[in-house]
Design a protein around this motif. Structure first.
Motif, PDB file in Angstrom:
ATOM      1  N   CYS A   1       0.832  -1.209   0.000  1.00 53.24           N
ATOM      2  CA  CYS A   1       0.000   0.000   0.000  1.00 53.24           C
ATOM      3  C   CYS A   1       0.860   1.248   0.000  1.00 53.24           C
ATOM      4  N   VAL A   2       0.251   2.319  -0.484  1.00 52.47           N
ATOM      5  CA  VAL A   2       0.964   3.583  -0.648  1.00 52.47           C
ATOM      6  C   VAL A   2       0.228   4.671   0.107  1.00 52.47           C
ATOM      7  N   VAL A   3       1.011   5.525   0.778  1.00 53.85           N
ATOM      8  CA  VAL A   3       0.440   6.695   1.449  1.00 53.85           C
ATOM      9  C   VAL A   3       0.966   7.936   0.736  1.00 53.85           C
ATOM     10  N   ALA A   4       0.028   8.819   0.389  1.00 51.91           N
ATOM     11  CA  ALA A   4       0.449  10.005  -0.362  1.00 51.91           C
ATOM     12  C   ALA A   4      -0.393  11.201   0.038  1.00 51.91           C
ATOM     13  N   GLU A   5      -0.032  12.338  -0.551  1.00 50.56           N
ATOM     14  CA  GLU A   5      -0.729  13.582  -0.173  1.00 50.56           C
ATOM     15  C   GLU A   5      -2.192  13.575  -0.600  1.00 50.56           C
ATOM     16  N   ASP A   6      -2.484  12.914  -1.721  1.00 52.24           N
ATOM     17  CA  ASP A   6      -3.901  12.784  -2.072  1.00 52.24           C
ATOM     18  C   ASP A   6      -4.165  11.378  -2.620  1.00 52.24           C
ATOM     19  N   PRO A   7      -5.420  10.989  -2.669  1.00 45.45           N
ATOM     20  CA  PRO A   7      -5.706   9.597  -3.054  1.00 45.45           C
ATOM     21  C   PRO A   7      -5.324   9.281  -4.487  1.00 45.45           C
ATOM     22  N   TYR A   8      -5.297  10.302  -5.347  1.00 49.88           N
ATOM     23  CA  TYR A   8      -4.972  10.045  -6.762  1.00 49.88           C
ATOM     24  C   TYR A   8      -3.493   9.702  -6.916  1.00 49.88           C
ATOM     25  N   ILE A   9      -2.658  10.462  -6.188  1.00 50.00           N
ATOM     26  CA  ILE A   9      -1.220  10.155  -6.231  1.00 50.00           C
ATOM     27  C   ILE A   9      -1.006   8.744  -5.674  1.00 50.00           C
ATOM     28  N   ALA A  10      -1.697   8.445  -4.595  1.00 51.68           N
ATOM     29  CA  ALA A  10      -1.529   7.111  -3.975  1.00 51.68           C
ATOM     30  C   ALA A  10      -1.902   6.018  -4.959  1.00 51.68           C
ATOM     31  N   LYS A  11      -2.970   6.246  -5.712  1.00 51.16           N
ATOM     32  CA  LYS A  11      -3.426   5.247  -6.690  1.00 51.16           C
ATOM     33  C   LYS A  11      -2.382   5.108  -7.810  1.00 51.16           C
ATOM     34  N   ASP A  12      -1.912   6.239  -8.326  1.00 50.83           N
ATOM     35  CA  ASP A  12      -0.898   6.183  -9.390  1.00 50.83           C
ATOM     36  C   ASP A  12       0.344   5.453  -8.902  1.00 50.83           C
ATOM     37  N   ALA A  13       0.711   5.717  -7.656  1.00 48.65           N
ATOM     38  CA  ALA A  13       1.930   5.095  -7.126  1.00 48.65           C
ATOM     39  C   ALA A  13       1.738   3.590  -6.967  1.00 48.65           C
ATOM     40  N   CYS A  14       0.527   3.160  -6.643  1.00 48.71           N
ATOM     41  CA  CYS A  14       0.258   1.704  -6.585  1.00 48.71           C
ATOM     42  C   CYS A  14       0.526   1.095  -7.955  1.00 48.71           C
ATOM     43  N   ASP A  15       0.064   1.798  -8.994  1.00 50.28           N
ATOM     44  CA  ASP A  15       0.271   1.278 -10.355  1.00 50.28           C
ATOM     45  C   ASP A  15       1.749   1.216 -10.720  1.00 50.28           C
ATOM     46  N   ALA A  16       2.557   2.039 -10.043  1.00 48.56           N
ATOM     47  CA  ALA A  16       3.989   2.066 -10.371  1.00 48.56           C
ATOM     48  C   ALA A  16       4.778   0.963  -9.659  1.00 48.56           C
ATOM     49  N   ILE A  17       4.154   0.270  -8.747  1.00 47.67           N
ATOM     50  CA  ILE A  17       4.854  -0.843  -8.062  1.00 47.67           C
ATOM     51  C   ILE A  17       4.926  -2.039  -9.021  1.00 47.67           C
ATOM     52  N   VAL A  18       6.117  -2.604  -9.153  1.00 48.21           N
ATOM     53  CA  VAL A  18       6.273  -3.734 -10.078  1.00 48.21           C
ATOM     54  C   VAL A  18       6.376  -5.029  -9.258  1.00 48.21           C
ATOM     55  N   VAL A  19       5.388  -5.896  -9.446  1.00 51.74           N
ATOM     56  CA  VAL A  19       5.416  -7.189  -8.749  1.00 51.74           C
ATOM     57  C   VAL A  19       5.609  -8.282  -9.785  1.00 51.74           C
ATOM     58  N   GLU A  20       6.629  -9.100  -9.558  1.00 46.41           N
ATOM     59  CA  GLU A  20       6.864 -10.204 -10.484  1.00 46.41           C
ATOM     60  C   GLU A  20       6.221 -11.464  -9.900  1.00 46.41           C
ATOM     61  N   TYR A  21       5.247 -12.019 -10.619  1.00 50.52           N
ATOM     62  CA  TYR A  21       4.525 -13.211 -10.144  1.00 50.52           C
ATOM     63  C   TYR A  21       4.897 -14.435 -10.970  1.00 50.52           C
ATOM     64  N   GLU A  22       4.891 -15.586 -10.319  1.00 48.59           N
ATOM     65  CA  GLU A  22       4.976 -16.845 -11.049  1.00 48.59           C
ATOM     66  C   GLU A  22       3.639 -17.547 -10.822  1.00 48.59           C
ATOM     67  N   ALA A  23       2.836 -17.611 -11.879  1.00 51.67           N
ATOM     68  CA  ALA A  23       1.460 -18.114 -11.719  1.00 51.67           C
ATOM     69  C   ALA A  23       1.442 -19.587 -11.302  1.00 51.67           C
ATOM     70  N   LEU A  24       0.527 -19.921 -10.412  1.00 56.56           N
ATOM     71  CA  LEU A  24       0.317 -21.307  -9.971  1.00 56.56           C
ATOM     72  C   LEU A  24      -1.107 -21.703 -10.341  1.00 56.56           C
ATOM     73  N   PRO A  25      -1.390 -23.007 -10.470  1.00 56.78           N
ATOM     74  CA  PRO A  25      -2.765 -23.387 -10.830  1.00 56.78           C
ATOM     75  C   PRO A  25      -3.740 -23.019  -9.708  1.00 56.78           C
ATOM     76  N   PRO A  26      -4.827 -22.352 -10.037  1.00 54.42           N
ATOM     77  CA  PRO A  26      -5.783 -21.978  -8.991  1.00 54.42           C
ATOM     78  C   PRO A  26      -6.787 -23.082  -8.699  1.00 54.42           C
ATOM     79  N   ILE A  27      -7.275 -23.083  -7.478  1.00 50.15           N
ATOM     80  CA  ILE A  27      -8.325 -24.015  -7.057  1.00 50.15           C
ATOM     81  C   ILE A  27      -9.560 -23.195  -6.747  1.00 50.15           C
ATOM     82  N   VAL A  28     -10.658 -23.499  -7.417  1.00 54.91           N
ATOM     83  CA  VAL A  28     -11.834 -22.630  -7.237  1.00 54.91           C
ATOM     84  C   VAL A  28     -13.058 -23.355  -6.682  1.00 54.91           C
ATOM     85  N   ASN A  29     -12.899 -24.630  -6.329  1.00 50.92           N
ATOM     86  CA  ASN A  29     -14.006 -25.286  -5.621  1.00 50.92           C
ATOM     87  C   ASN A  29     -13.480 -26.422  -4.751  1.00 50.92           C
ATOM     88  N   PRO A  30     -14.269 -26.883  -3.794  1.00 52.89           N
ATOM     89  CA  PRO A  30     -13.790 -27.897  -2.858  1.00 52.89           C
ATOM     90  C   PRO A  30     -13.387 -29.205  -3.538  1.00 52.89           C
TER      91      PRO A  30
END
Ligand code: MCN
Length: 786
Positions: free
Chosen positions: A113-142
């Motif tokens: 999460c990002v804390v900024a002077e206004d919510p728009y900057i905070a939102k833009d800054a969230c978009d600027a975070i780069v997360v590298e994911y390695e996808a795993l198979p999802p489970i969607v029911n029991p």
């Protein structure tokens, strides 16, 4: 009593449908929600959420976010871990990551999460975070969760070798098996209750304000239980309780969604401590729909043992719950499956056995209360669908089958097959009021005629009682701790009063109805009483508003504190009237001398005397408090009956009529009670045919916005014809029982039973909710269950 008693209804006491006092500020735009709170120097927080349902996090690069002007803080899970906040502070079995570090386990999970002077900057800054994911198979029911080779979702948990979150059983297995061996008929049904979301108008939000000069932390929070939250915040902030103030201002609906503490709250508090500034976080719709407490998502496999003449001998069932990725806030109760075993409480069922298993899946965690407590909703739906299926198997009229099995008035107190003690009710009368109101026999004739013309008319009944008013620590131990509530009443010299309660309203109208309880006890006009709640610095300790517990528990505490005030006022009256206390009689609003009715003093005159003319030796003032620990839950009863017509060409079904009969004991404010019932019935209708959440095979949430997740408007909602039966609670001081939930809990089965009844000529036995037109059409045309 004397002859000068006030007219209770006129002054706003019990039975008065006084308009809701809180509405004056809501309709004038003067409500004060968390979003309205603005503090000097306040910063704004936004959350970055996972786009994937199941993936390993290879890296999180926050440098570009930090570089954006106006950004004050970028918080990751690793930073939270340094403050002992890798995991949510919780008292339950399992917990949930505050911010993901190793893996994401559901779409929408909080990653940074990002804390900024206004919510728009905070939102833009969230978009600027780069997360590298390695996808795993999802489970969607029991089913996928237990399939051979299924990926382990909770590989973070020591000793967790599979995707099973819990196993549980209750009841008498041997006794049940023996009863089944004696049965003439065994009826079976398999059902799924789909996932849905409470979707209050206001999403979650917080303004955390840590004052590093005084060490005091004030948090404005959308909560249904501010005092309970304070204990959690003490764990988050590592501050002592007396330096924490939780203010739950006006709350725009909760429906169970605002009971838990969510990662967003933890982050806002932590960010305020780290920046030493007030930090505001306001969740958006998608955030709320994809990450906060959902309801239902449960499969039930059930069997009922019956005699040929329609007597239930035993029930047994297996429940499978889809818990989502964490089992964190899932079950606030010490019972792993919540209160599913409150099923069949209104029927005379000698014995039963339940087994249950919960699965981890890559879906949002939760499974908390959604307009009912802890799986009671599923339990009652299943119970009533089972009742209809069993009546069909027996070839017996569905009303008659219920009549033969409902607990009779002379059976109370009645021990249910799974151990609860129901204490009061007129179940058969309620059913009859409903049948008469809908014109049951006439409808059956009309239905038979219509069938000859190929028209599909149906009638569905749902009768149920449920345990409302979480708070009994003597008869039934729900949480493993004592549950109670509180009230504090101060009567000013002029006889005006301030009542402070531990309960917290999110729209139920407590400021209106709790004043009415005081009016009933003291005769002070309701307009002279102000009700305060939702501020831990200014209200007595309460355990929150959920499970329709406010009236049963805090309402009882209110009556009890008013009685303490009246006891002191009686002494003041005796002093003013110069007689002994034994010679003083009470009538609403006034004490008088026995045998000399005209010689009396009003409660207001007693109040003035408490501050100016008390007898020697009496402590001045007229105020007191009460904590109430009820001896049992309250057991309201309801009978809902729907008639529908299904269009065989389109599968569309219309509600022809809907009759509701509620017995919630003594009604404080009949208008508010009816509003609560209509709200619940509207939710029930929506759940039966439009309001559901599902996930696609990749774990993407379908229903993450209000274009896809449908809520009913007035246009879709059928009209409701409401009736009442009044059986006072034997232990509540004013005889009231909870009302907020029965309609939402008992309503869905009435609609579904009606549609299934309409489809009887086609041979279809079950269609799982939602009863969408294509599913109904398919079932009607193939004769197959859907
Ligand atoms: N009441 C009454 N007479 C009775 C019983 C209740 O006049 N015999 C009044 C009460 O005083 C209160 C209201 O009816 O003003 C609901 O009372 P109660 O049944 O005690 O329920 P709670 O106040 O504890 O509210 C919880 C209940 C639940 S569990 C959910 S979920 C729910 C609901 O209330 N969430 C709501 N109704 C809601 N209504 C609104 N507008 N918003 C929500 O989030």
């Amino acid at each position: 009593t004397g002859s000068q008693a006030l007219d209770e209804v006129k002054i706003g006491g019990l039975g008065s449908s006084r308009p809701r006092v809180e509405d004056a500020r809501f309709i004038r735009g003067r409500g004060n929600y968390v979003e309205d709170v603005t503090l000097p120097g306040m910063l704004h927080m936004e959350i970055l959420r996972s786009p994937l349902a199941h993936a390993r996090i290879k890296s999180i690069d926050t440098s570009a976010a930090w570089a954006i002007p106006g950004v004050k803080l970028v918080l990751t899970g690793e930073m939270a871990a340094q403050r002992n906040l890798a995991w949510m502070p919780t008292l339950s079995y399992d917990t949930q990551a505050v911010l993901a570090t190793d893996k994401v386990r559901f779409q929408g999970q909080e990653v940074a999460c990002v804390v900024a002077e206004d919510p728009y900057i905070a939102k833009d800054a969230c978009d600027a975070i780069v997360v590298e994911y390695e996808a795993l198979p999802p489970i969607v029911n029991p089913e996928q969760a237990v399939a051979p080779g299924a990926p382990l979702i909770r590989d973070d948990k020591a000793g967790q070798a599979d995707n099973v979150a819990y196993q549980w059983e209750v009841g008498d297995k041997d006794g049940t098996d023996a009863a089944f061996a004696q049965a003439d008929v065994v009826s079976k049904l398999r059902l799924h209750y789909p996932r849905s979301h409470p979707s209050p108008i206001e999403n979650c939000g917080a303004v955390a304000d840590f004052n590093n000069a005084t060490g005091k932390l004030t948090v404005y929070l959308t909560s249904q239980a501010p005092h309970i939250v304070r204990a959690a915040v003490a764990l988050i902030a590592e501050l002592p309780e007396h330096l924490i103030r939780i203010i739950s201002p006006d709350v725009g609906g909760g429906f169970g969604n605002k009971v838990p503490v969510y990662p967003g709250y933890v982050c806002a508090i932590l960010c305020s401590i780290l920046t030493a500034k007030p930090v505001k976080w306001i969740e958006d719709n998608t955030g709320n729909l994809s990450s906060t407490g959902f309801g239902r998502d449960m499969y039930l496999d059930s069997e009922m043992a019956l005699t040929n003449d329609g007597k239930i001998l035993a029930v047994r069932y297996h429940a499978t719950t889809d818990q989502g990725a964490f089992y964190a806030d899932a079950q606030p109760t010490k019972f792993k499956i919540g209160l599913v075993h409150s099923s069949f409480a209104c029927y005379d069922v000698p014995v039963g056995h339940i087994t249950a298993q919960g699965m981890y899946t890559n879906k949002a965690p939760g499974g908390v209360a959604y307009r009912c407590s802890f799986r009671v909703t599923e339990a009652m739906f299943f119970q009533e669908r089972m009742m209809q299926a069993a009546a069909d198997d027996l070839g017996m009229d569905q009303a008659e089958f219920r009549r033969r099995n409902l607990v009779r008035d002379d059976q109370f107190p009645y021990r249910t097959p799974f151990g609860f003690l129901t204490d009061s009710g007129q179940y058969l009368k309620c059913l009859q009021v409903g049948l008469d109101a809908i014109g049951y026999d006439d409808f059956l004739v009309e239905q038979a005629e219509a069938r000859k013309q190929g028209r599909l008319l149906g009638i569905g009944i749902s009768t149920m009682t449920e345990p409302l008013g979480a708070g009994n620590s003597r008869e039934y131990d729900i949480l493993g701790i004592k549950m109670f509530d509180s009230a504090e009443l101060r009567v000013h010299p002029t006889g005006k009063a301030v009542l402070k309660i531990g309960a917290q309203t999110q729209g139920q109208g407590h400021e209106t109805t709790f004043a009415q309880i005081v009016t009933h006890e003291l005769g002070i006009p309701a307009t002279d009483i102000v009700v305060e709640h939702g501020d831990t610095d200014h209200t007595p300790f309460g355990m929150g508003t959920y499970a329709s517990r406010s009236t049963p528990v805090a309402g009882a505490a209110t009556a009890m504190v008013a009685r303490k005030i009246r006891a002191k006022a009686r002494k003041l009256a005796a002093h003013l009237l110069e007689v002994s206390e034994e010679d003083v009689e009470w009538e609403l609003g006034r004490f008088f001398v026995r045998g000399a009715e005209s010689r009396g003093v009003t409660i207001q005159e007693c109040a003035m005397a408490a501050y100016s003319n008390m007898p020697d030796g009496m402590e001045p003032g007229l105020e007191n408090n009460a904590y109430y620990d009820p001896p049992n839950l309250t057991w309201p009863f309801a009978c809902y009956i729907a008639t529908v017509e299904v269009d065989p060409e389109t599968g569309v079904w219309d509600v022809l009529r809907f009759v509701g009969v509620d017995d919630c004991g003594v009604r404080i404010n009949p208008m508010i009670v009816e509003g609560q019932i209509m709200g619940g019935l509207t939710e029930a209708y929506a759940i039966s045919n439009m309001q559901f959440q599902t996930y696609d095979v990749d774990g993407n949430l379908v229903g993450a916005n209000y274009m896809d997740y449908l809520l009913p408007t007035a246009w879709e909602t059928p009209g409701f014809e409401l009736h009442e039966v009044v059986t006072p609670s034997p232990h509540h001081p004013i005889g009231a029982k909870g009302v907020g939930e029965c309609a939402a809990v008992g309503g869905p089965a009435a609609y579904v039973n009606a549609v299934m009844d309409a489809l009887r000529p086609t041979g279809v036995r079950n269609i799982d909710m939602p009863l969408l037109p294509d599913r109904v059409w398919h079932a009607a045309h193939t004769g197959q269950d859907v």
